[in-house]
Design an enzyme around this catalytic site. Structure first.
Site, PDB file in Angstrom:
ATOM      1  N   ASN A  55      60.900  19.548  -9.377  1.00  0.00           N
ATOM      2  CA  ASN A  55      60.054  19.552 -10.571  1.00  0.00           C
ATOM      3  C   ASN A  55      58.622  19.920 -10.162  1.00  0.00           C
ATOM      4  O   ASN A  55      58.004  19.198  -9.383  1.00  0.00           O
ATOM      5  CB  ASN A  55      60.093  18.161 -11.215  1.00  0.00           C
TER       6      ASN A  55
ATOM      7  N   TYR B 254      70.798  10.252 -12.346  1.00  0.00           N
ATOM      8  CA  TYR B 254      71.204  11.637 -12.130  1.00  0.00           C
ATOM      9  C   TYR B 254      72.551  11.889 -12.802  1.00  0.00           C
ATOM     10  O   TYR B 254      72.763  12.922 -13.421  1.00  0.00           O
ATOM     11  CB  TYR B 254      71.309  11.929 -10.621  1.00  0.00           C
TER      12      TYR B 254
ATOM     13  N   GLU C 221      54.293   1.910 -15.774  1.00  0.00           N
ATOM     14  CA  GLU C 221      54.876   2.101 -17.104  1.00  0.00           C
ATOM     15  C   GLU C 221      55.578   0.848 -17.615  1.00  0.00           C
ATOM     16  O   GLU C 221      56.147   0.857 -18.702  1.00  0.00           O
ATOM     17  CB  GLU C 221      55.851   3.281 -17.085  1.00  0.00           C
TER      18      GLU C 221
ATOM     19  N   CYS D 130      59.940  13.000 -13.565  1.00  0.00           N
ATOM     20  CA  CYS D 130      61.058  12.889 -12.631  1.00  0.00           C
ATOM     21  C   CYS D 130      61.098  11.520 -11.957  1.00  0.00           C
ATOM     22  O   CYS D 130      62.148  11.098 -11.477  1.00  0.00           O
ATOM     23  CB  CYS D 130      61.007  14.008 -11.600  1.00  0.00           C
ATOM     24  N   HIS D 131      59.976  10.793 -11.990  1.00  0.00           N
ATOM     25  CA  HIS D 131      59.959   9.447 -11.397  1.00  0.00           C
ATOM     26  C   HIS D 131      60.831   8.470 -12.176  1.00  0.00           C
ATOM     27  O   HIS D 131      61.165   7.408 -11.672  1.00  0.00           O
ATOM     28  CB  HIS D 131      58.517   8.916 -11.308  1.00  0.00           C
TER      29      HIS D 131
END
Length: 177
Positions: free
Chosen positions: A126, A100, A161, A134-135
């Protein structure tokens, strides 16, 4: 008021709800997530539209560990600041994370007024989960806070991922537990 079209898609994370204005994807929510349907301030109708086929194809490739290719056309609904944050989220490569604070500093470098708390609010609201990733945003200390879909789904997406999640931790209390 404009009409929005809805459909659902099964996924490894459970049922996903898709929303569209007829041309663009305007929402993608996981069942039970915080702020579910938060931008659906329009009349809705369950109906298939072409962008849903594009989104399904993208998601099928993503969940199969294949290159999902170009995004379907997206039109998340939100103010200028949130739009800027969501555009920044789209720039986070698959398999990588940011914080962030880093997003806040990048927005400030672009001449925008920004605070990490405001960035966190935009990330948390989001309306197009997974596609607007956003993850991939974590706390500066490695905290996995702030995911409206829930920490377990955030962890699943990051591991899916190929992110090494061993450096992250689940906070004892927070906004998205």
């Amino acid at each position: 008021m404009a009409l929005r079209y809805l459909t659902t898609v099964d996924s490894p994370l459970g049922k996903l709800t898709l929303a569209s204005d007829g041309e663009h994807l305007t929402g993608l929510w996981m069942e039970g997530q915080k702020y579910y349907g938060g931008t659906l301030k329009h009349e809705t109708e369950e109906r298939e539209v072409p962008v849903f086929d594009l989104t399904r194809a993208w998601l099928e490739k993503y969940f199969a560990h294949a290159d999902p290719g170009p995004m379907p056309p997206l039109a998340p609904e939100g103010g200028e600041f949130r739009q800027a944050v969501w555009q920044r989220l789209l720039a986070i490569p698959m398999g990588q994370t940011t914080t962030y604070g880093q997003i806040t500093q990048e927005l400030i470098a672009q001449g925008r007024k920004a605070a990490a708390q405001a960035v966190g609010g935009a990330v948390g609201h989001n309306p197009i989960s997974i596609l607007i990733p956003c993850h991939r945003v974590v706390g500066a200390t490695g905290s996995l806070t702030g995911y409206a879909g829930g920490i377990s789904k955030k962890l699943w997406l990051l591991e899916h991922e190929g992110v090494d999640v061993s450096r992250f931790f689940v906070p004892k209390k927070g906004t998205a537990l």
